[in-house]
Design a protein around this motif. Structure first.
Motif, PDB file in Angstrom:
ATOM      1  N   THR A   9       1.084  -1.079   0.292  1.00 16.26           N
ATOM      2  CA  THR A   9      -0.422   0.602   0.110  1.00 16.26           C
ATOM      3  C   THR A   9       0.638   1.343   0.098  1.00 16.26           C
ATOM      4  O   THR A   9       1.435   1.782   0.969  1.00 16.26           O
ATOM      5  N   MET A  10       0.762   1.918  -0.650  1.00 14.09           N
ATOM      6  CA  MET A  10       1.774   3.401  -1.300  1.00 14.09           C
ATOM      7  C   MET A  10       0.570   4.655  -0.966  1.00 14.09           C
ATOM      8  O   MET A  10      -0.658   4.471  -1.391  1.00 14.09           O
ATOM      9  N   LEU A  11       0.841   5.301  -0.330  1.00 13.86           N
ATOM     10  CA  LEU A  11       0.474   6.370   0.170  1.00 13.86           C
ATOM     11  C   LEU A  11       0.936   7.911  -0.338  1.00 13.86           C
ATOM     12  O   LEU A  11       2.001   8.280  -0.341  1.00 13.86           O
ATOM     13  N   SER A  12      -0.045   9.366  -1.041  1.00 10.39           N
ATOM     14  CA  SER A  12       0.357  10.480  -1.832  1.00 10.39           C
ATOM     15  C   SER A  12       1.120  11.421   0.162  1.00 10.39           C
ATOM     16  O   SER A  12       0.508  10.365   1.056  1.00 10.39           O
ATOM     17  N   ARG A  13       1.918  11.839  -0.301  1.00  9.15           N
ATOM     18  CA  ARG A  13       2.171  12.607   0.517  1.00  9.15           C
ATOM     19  C   ARG A  13       1.133  12.823   1.757  1.00  9.15           C
ATOM     20  O   ARG A  13       1.491  13.300   2.953  1.00  9.15           O
ATOM     21  N   LYS A  14       0.353  13.105   1.606  1.00 11.44           N
ATOM     22  CA  LYS A  14      -1.104  14.159   2.309  1.00 11.44           C
ATOM     23  C   LYS A  14      -1.944  13.157   3.191  1.00 11.44           C
ATOM     24  O   LYS A  14      -2.229  13.027   3.943  1.00 11.44           O
ATOM     25  N   PHE A  40      10.899   6.974   1.682  1.00  7.93           N
ATOM     26  CA  PHE A  40       9.944   7.723   0.325  1.00  7.93           C
ATOM     27  C   PHE A  40      10.475   7.439  -1.061  1.00  7.93           C
ATOM     28  O   PHE A  40      11.263   7.094  -1.113  1.00  7.93           O
ATOM     29  N   THR A  41       8.941   6.901  -1.575  1.00  7.71           N
ATOM     30  CA  THR A  41       9.763   7.068  -3.460  1.00  7.71           C
ATOM     31  C   THR A  41       9.120   8.300  -4.235  1.00  7.71           C
ATOM     32  O   THR A  41       8.177   8.719  -3.930  1.00  7.71           O
ATOM     33  N   LYS A  42      10.064   8.760  -4.580  1.00  5.58           N
ATOM     34  CA  LYS A  42       9.911   9.637  -6.270  1.00  5.58           C
ATOM     35  C   LYS A  42       9.206   9.166  -6.883  1.00  5.58           C
ATOM     36  O   LYS A  42      10.211   7.625  -7.482  1.00  5.58           O
ATOM     37  N   MET A  43       8.086   9.222  -7.900  1.00  3.22           N
ATOM     38  CA  MET A  43       7.700   8.728  -8.822  1.00  3.22           C
ATOM     39  C   MET A  43       7.305   9.196  -9.540  1.00  3.22           C
ATOM     40  O   MET A  43       6.131  10.350  -9.906  1.00  3.22           O
ATOM     41  N   GLY A  44       8.627  10.183 -11.188  1.00  6.44           N
ATOM     42  CA  GLY A  44       8.131  11.229 -11.477  1.00  6.44           C
ATOM     43  C   GLY A  44       8.284  12.959  -9.820  1.00  6.44           C
ATOM     44  O   GLY A  44       8.949  12.318  -9.588  1.00  6.44           O
ATOM     45  N   ARG A  45       7.262  13.418 -10.129  1.00  2.00           N
ATOM     46  CA  ARG A  45       7.028  14.164  -9.394  1.00  2.00           C
ATOM     47  C   ARG A  45       6.560  13.989  -7.813  1.00  2.00           C
ATOM     48  O   ARG A  45       6.546  14.660  -6.910  1.00  2.00           O
ATOM     49  N   ALA A  46       5.634  13.067  -8.182  1.00  5.38           N
ATOM     50  CA  ALA A  46       4.501  12.218  -6.782  1.00  5.38           C
ATOM     51  C   ALA A  46       5.390  11.623  -6.092  1.00  5.38           C
ATOM     52  O   ALA A  46       6.797  10.921  -6.188  1.00  5.38           O
ATOM     53  N   TYR A  49       5.012   6.678   0.463  1.00  2.56           N
ATOM     54  CA  TYR A  49       4.980   6.441   1.310  1.00  2.56           C
ATOM     55  C   TYR A  49       4.309   4.844   1.391  1.00  2.56           C
ATOM     56  O   TYR A  49       3.400   5.310   1.540  1.00  2.56           O
ATOM     57  N   ARG A  50       4.835   3.491   1.873  1.00  2.46           N
ATOM     58  CA  ARG A  50       4.582   2.501   2.004  1.00  2.46           C
ATOM     59  C   ARG A  50       4.068   2.861   3.721  1.00  2.46           C
ATOM     60  O   ARG A  50       4.697   3.129   4.261  1.00  2.46           O
ATOM     61  N   ASP A  55       4.514   2.946   9.779  1.00  5.70           N
ATOM     62  CA  ASP A  55       3.861   2.022  10.697  1.00  5.70           C
ATOM     63  C   ASP A  55       4.930   2.180  11.414  1.00  5.70           C
ATOM     64  O   ASP A  55       5.189   0.997  12.788  1.00  5.70           O
ATOM     65  N   SER A  56       6.131   1.115  11.009  1.00  4.89           N
ATOM     66  CA  SER A  56       7.391   1.318  11.159  1.00  4.89           C
ATOM     67  C   SER A  56       7.339   2.554  12.210  1.00  4.89           C
ATOM     68  O   SER A  56       8.325   2.113  13.052  1.00  4.89           O
ATOM     69  N   PHE A  57       7.632   3.685  11.350  1.00  5.28           N
ATOM     70  CA  PHE A  57       7.888   5.263  11.840  1.00  5.28           C
ATOM     71  C   PHE A  57       7.372   5.257  13.340  1.00  5.28           C
ATOM     72  O   PHE A  57       8.150   5.781  14.242  1.00  5.28           O
ATOM     73  N   ILE A  58       6.583   4.541  13.466  1.00  8.51           N
ATOM     74  CA  ILE A  58       5.349   5.621  14.451  1.00  8.51           C
ATOM     75  C   ILE A  58       5.803   3.750  15.598  1.00  8.51           C
ATOM     76  O   ILE A  58       6.248   4.803  16.446  1.00  8.51           O
ATOM     77  N   GLU A  59       6.549   2.945  15.163  1.00  6.68           N
ATOM     78  CA  GLU A  59       6.710   1.916  16.610  1.00  6.68           C
ATOM     79  C   GLU A  59       8.633   2.569  16.531  1.00  6.68           C
ATOM     80  O   GLU A  59       7.824   2.076  18.699  1.00  6.68           O
TER      81      GLU A  59
END
Length: 64
Positions: A9-14, A40-46, A49-50, A55-59
């Motif tokens: 699952t990939m989420l936009s920055r927003k 994070f991953t850049k896909m063109g300009r987009a 975030y996985r 979840d790992s960052f929160i943990e």
């Protein structure tokens, strides 16, 4: 996000910012300054975030 594979699952920055409870601008600052090791991953300009990385960052923050 029930029913979805957090590894894929990939989420936009927003969306990622909403998930973390912060602003999208804060995530942008973190990415540009390297303040946190939040992948994070850049896909063109987009920027994406996985979900599993968020979840790992929160943990990591909860364990400190």
């Amino acid at each position: 996000m029930p029913g979805k594979d957090p590894q894929k699952t990939m989420l936009s920055r927003k969306e990622a910012a909403e998930y973390l409870g912060i602003s999208a601008n804060t995530l942008a600052v973190w990415a540009s300054t390297g303040r946190y090791d939040l992948k994070f991953t850049k896909m063109g300009r987009a920027v994406r975030y996985r979900l599993s990385d968020l979840d790992s960052f929160i943990e990591q923050r909860l364990s400190n």
